[in-house]
Design a protein around this motif. Structure first.
Motif, short mmCIF file in Angstrom:
data_model
loop_
_atom_site.label_atom_id
_atom_site.label_comp_id
_atom_site.label_asym_id
_atom_site.label_seq_id
_atom_site.Cartn_x
_atom_site.Cartn_y
_atom_site.Cartn_z
N UNK A 77 4.58 20.82 -7.93
CA UNK A 77 5.87 21.28 -8.41
C UNK A 77 5.70 22.26 -9.57
N UNK A 78 4.81 21.90 -10.51
CA UNK A 78 4.55 22.78 -11.66
C UNK A 78 3.97 24.11 -11.20
N UNK A 79 3.01 24.05 -10.25
CA UNK A 79 2.40 25.28 -9.73
C UNK A 79 3.44 26.16 -9.05
N UNK A 80 4.33 25.53 -8.28
CA UNK A 80 5.39 26.29 -7.60
C UNK A 80 6.33 26.92 -8.62
N UNK A 81 6.63 26.18 -9.69
CA UNK A 81 7.50 26.71 -10.74
C UNK A 81 6.86 27.92 -11.43
N UNK A 82 5.55 27.80 -11.73
CA UNK A 82 4.84 28.89 -12.39
C UNK A 82 4.82 30.13 -11.50
N UNK A 83 4.52 29.93 -10.21
CA UNK A 83 4.49 31.06 -9.27
C UNK A 83 5.86 31.73 -9.19
N UNK A 84 6.92 30.90 -9.10
CA UNK A 84 8.27 31.45 -9.02
C UNK A 84 8.63 32.20 -10.31
N UNK A 85 8.20 31.64 -11.46
CA UNK A 85 8.49 32.27 -12.75
C UNK A 85 7.79 33.62 -12.87
N UNK A 126 0.83 -1.21 0.00
CA UNK A 126 0.00 0.00 0.00
C UNK A 126 0.86 1.26 0.00
N UNK A 127 1.96 1.18 0.78
CA UNK A 127 2.84 2.34 0.86
C UNK A 127 3.47 2.64 -0.51
N UNK A 128 3.93 1.53 -1.16
CA UNK A 128 4.56 1.69 -2.47
C UNK A 128 3.56 2.22 -3.50
N UNK A 129 2.35 1.67 -3.54
CA UNK A 129 1.35 2.07 -4.51
C UNK A 129 0.74 3.44 -4.21
N UNK A 130 0.71 3.82 -2.94
CA UNK A 130 0.17 5.14 -2.60
C UNK A 130 1.02 6.26 -3.17
N UNK A 131 2.36 5.98 -3.24
CA UNK A 131 3.23 6.99 -3.84
C UNK A 131 2.88 7.23 -5.31
N UNK A 132 2.56 6.15 -6.01
CA UNK A 132 2.16 6.28 -7.41
C UNK A 132 0.86 7.06 -7.54
N UNK A 133 -0.03 6.84 -6.55
CA UNK A 133 -1.29 7.57 -6.59
C UNK A 133 -1.09 9.06 -6.30
N UNK A 134 -0.11 9.36 -5.44
CA UNK A 134 0.15 10.75 -5.07
C UNK A 134 1.05 11.47 -6.06
N UNK A 135 1.73 10.71 -6.92
CA UNK A 135 2.70 11.31 -7.84
C UNK A 135 2.11 12.42 -8.72
N UNK A 136 0.91 12.23 -9.32
CA UNK A 136 0.34 13.32 -10.13
C UNK A 136 0.11 14.60 -9.34
N UNK A 137 -0.33 14.45 -8.07
CA UNK A 137 -0.57 15.62 -7.23
C UNK A 137 0.75 16.32 -6.89
N UNK A 152 3.43 16.27 -8.75
CA UNK A 152 3.89 16.94 -9.97
C UNK A 152 3.14 18.25 -10.20
N UNK A 153 1.83 18.23 -9.92
CA UNK A 153 1.04 19.46 -10.06
C UNK A 153 1.54 20.54 -9.12
#
Length: 358
Positions: A30-38, A14-25, A27-28
């Motif tokens: 990280x992208x949001x933080x990058x946009x804000x910083x930019x 469950x721990x291993x698979x939960x990371x895969x489930x959380x990965x899209x969030x 990434x979002x």
């Protein structure tokens, strides 16, 4: 396998698979933080690439079409900020009256208002000569305001052919000639501001403006090309897009407006020339390429920006972010305008049918 080992395996799975489930969030985020910083970075460096504000105090400002309306109000606003003014228009009587009004806005006793009577659309040689005279008396032109213009409203097939030519001569060549007369000196001095007063009808073609709109659209093409040539010389061009403004020209235009044009115009408020002049002068001094008035004007400028130059990264970002929303709103406006035109056409056809029956 013991129960403890089974429980541990399930937990690990469950721990291993939960990371895969959380990965899209993740990434979002990280992208949001990058946009804000930019965006924050762009806001920080934006002032570094924007033109330095131009000081009107002591500057020589030439205003064509300066005897009335927006032109006169622009001259008064510049005079309030300490500029020396040259008013250019055809009617000597109106020029004298305008001079007295502008002089009331003086902030010191050194300021001067010079009046020159000339048709800026008739002969380039004559325009060049009077601009030279103005520079000999008040010094090099620091800022040129091309406000000379005229308007006519009417259905395409009802407008006399010579009026199409007249519109281009006054509204387009009437800006080309004075600009050509001052541009060489501005380039030599590596400084200057040029304002072209277009119209919201120079951003969107409307019923009844088949002669007027093209002449105002042409100013934008001139301004975009000229800005690319002049930017290396620290000369900045501004295209001003006034809405319907309470001026003598507007009153005269209303006399010939078709019903459709009048109804479309009534969807927006009529502005006062002093209000419009303050915005235009401020944008020109700051070196902004586009100058508009009110929410409708801002939306139109964003919608029609296309390949227009920007004077700050912030401005470009705002245009990118708002384009989709404004286009959606614009579609509703266009549907409303089309509805007005259709209703007027139906009313006329019914009236004609009723007249035939009688």
């Amino acid at each position: 396998m013991s129960s403890e080992e089974l429980s541990s395996s399930i937990t690990d799975w469950f721990f291993f698979n939960s990371w895969w489930l959380l990965l899209p969030f993740v990434m979002l985020l990280v992208i949001a933080a990058f946009i804000v910083a930019f965006v924050l970075l762009l806001y920080m460096i934006s002032p570094l690439i924007s033109p330095k504000p131009f000081k009107l105090n002591g500057a020589h400002v030439v205003v064509t079409g300066g005897s009335s309306g927006i032109g006169k109000s622009i001259a008064m606003e510049c005079y309030r900020q300490g500029a020396f003014i040259t008013l250019v228009a055809r009617d000597e009587t109106k020029l004298v009256l305008a001079k007295k009004e502008v002089e009331k806005c003086a902030i010191n006793d050194k300021q001067v208002v010079l009046c020159i009577s000339v048709d800026v659309s008739s002969d380039y040689g004559q325009v060049e000569s009077v601009i030279k005279q103005a520079q000999e008396k008040l010094g090099p032109v620091d800022m040129l305001v091309n406000c000379a213009g005229t308007s006519i409203a009417g259905k395409f097939e009802e407008v006399d052919m010579d009026r199409f030519k007249k519109m281009m001569e006054v509204n387009f060549l009437g800006s080309v000639y004075p600009t050509r007369a001052v541009i060489t000196t501005m380039k030599e001095r590596r400084m200057g501001r040029i304002m072209f007063v277009s119209s919201q009808a120079g951003q969107i073609g409307l019923f009844g403006y088949t002669a007027y709109s093209p002449s105002k659209f042409a100013l934008r093409g001139l301004a975009e090309s000229l800005q690319m040539e002049m930017k290396p010389y620290n000369i900045y061009v501004t295209v001003a897009y006034p809405p319907d403004t309470d001026t003598p020209g507007f009153v005269e235009e209303n006399k010939t407006k078709p019903l459709e044009t009048r109804l479309i115009s009534e969807t927006a408020a009529v502005c006062q020339p002093d209000q419009v002049a303050k915005i235009f002068v401020k944008d020109t001094v700051q070196g902004n390429f586009n100058s508009s008035v009110g929410p409708d004007g801002y939306m139109l400028s964003a919608l029609t920006c296309g390949m227009s130059p920007v004077t700050s990264i912030t401005e470009g970002l705002q245009q990118i972010v708002t384009m989709g929303l404004f286009r959606t709103i614009a579609l509703f406006y266009l549907c409303s305008f089309d509805s007005i035109v259709r209703r007027c056409m139906i009313q006329r056809e019914r009236a004609k049918a009723a007249d035939k029956r009688e």
